[in-house]
Design a protein around this motif. Sequence first.
Motif, PDB file in Angstrom:
ATOM      1  N   TRP A   1       3.607  -1.224   3.810  1.00 44.50           N
ATOM      2  CA  TRP A   1       3.148   0.040   3.259  1.00 44.50           C
ATOM      3  C   TRP A   1       4.127   1.160   3.503  1.00 44.50           C
ATOM      4  O   TRP A   1       4.995   1.081   4.376  1.00 44.50           O
TER       5      TRP A   1
ATOM      6  N   ASP B   1      -3.435   0.524  -3.530  1.00 50.46           N
ATOM      7  CA  ASP B   1      -3.138  -0.797  -2.979  1.00 50.46           C
ATOM      8  C   ASP B   1      -2.813  -1.769  -4.109  1.00 50.46           C
ATOM      9  O   ASP B   1      -3.505  -1.810  -5.121  1.00 50.46           O
TER      10      ASP B   1
ATOM     11  N   SER C   1       0.841  -1.193   0.000  1.00 56.39           N
ATOM     12  CA  SER C   1       0.000   0.000   0.000  1.00 56.39           C
ATOM     13  C   SER C   1       0.877   1.244   0.000  1.00 56.39           C
ATOM     14  O   SER C   1       1.888   1.300   0.710  1.00 56.39           O
TER      15      SER C   1
END
Length: 382
Positions: free
Chosen positions: A196, A87, A77
């Motif tokens: 992420w 994403d 992400s």
Amino acid sequence: MIVVGGGMVGASLALKVAMSGVRVALIEKRPPAEFEPSSPCGLRVSALNRSSESLLDTVGAWPELMAMRSHCYRRLSVWQQGGSRTDFDASEVGEAHLGYLVENDLIQRALWNALEQSNVALYTPDSVVELAQESSACHLKLESGAVLQGALVVAADGADSKMRSLAGIGVTGWDYQQHALVVVVKLQQTAPDITWQSYVESGPRAFLPLAEEQASLVWYHYPHEVKRLRSMAPLKLEEAVREAFPDDLPEFEILNQSSFPLKRQHANHYVSGRVVLVGDAAHVINPMAGQGVNLGFQDVIALSEQLAAVQPDDWPQAAQAYERKRRGANLLMMSTMDGLYATFGSDKMPLRILRSVGLWAANRATPLKASALRYAMGLPLI
């Protein structure tokens, strides 16, 4: 062939070349420590893509690594704080996973387990004190007094490469005027399968899940701010991390922390006579996208392929072909990372809008998104 430096890149190259029947010597000053299962996860972590996974499997280190500890991640992400988010999921390109997050020390240890079962001659602990080149060979004098001769010497001894200096190869680069604070934490839940990065003006912040309910949090910031954060008591630092990171961050407690400066460095050329550079000895990239070790492993693949195609007498020409293939590719990746760093690192309104539009478009441009995902995984574009 002589490989100087037994880190991840040097060790994998020694194994890969030795598989073709070539006699290989590996010189390393500090061999890796044995794996201790009860130890907390290390501070330096790599996101191994599928191409790197394949290389480690080929040289026999992947089973060794999987027997220690690693974390498979399937989702990625990227978002700017308070703005758009994109994403990525391995299933979008028909793959089971994006890659593995593994401690650098364990990658090196797995490679050394394989080395100790191979026919590579290990000179450790030892280091090079002199280099002499002739038209047909290189001669190395070691600190132990040993003298080695090889048709090619590969410098895999890191960003401050002594071999690069002895070969007379200069570098260009700069300091990014930022440091990375790295914090290893214990999660209060099973580590998720997502990694992420979020972006704010002071720099990116990353969450990298690790094995055994642990994770690495990477916080890029100005040097004086990193110094201030490191001076905090553990509970105060935990509070600062929770405030700075997105709400997606799981509950945690700090186990360990460190920091390092960010810099870019590129060798002016990769080959000097019968000395050739690979990995960090050749290029140091902004670590924002975790591509450093993957680029080094791409060097290993390219150089080993070029060497396998010719006889040792022609290795200098093969090394030049390797440089032509890899130096441009590495420079492109370095420049791309710098461009992303500059774009995501600015809080000016036009760039904030551009980032939001770009992330919004990436979520909807399926072919483009799939191509970007395959490239990040080290897979061929189709």
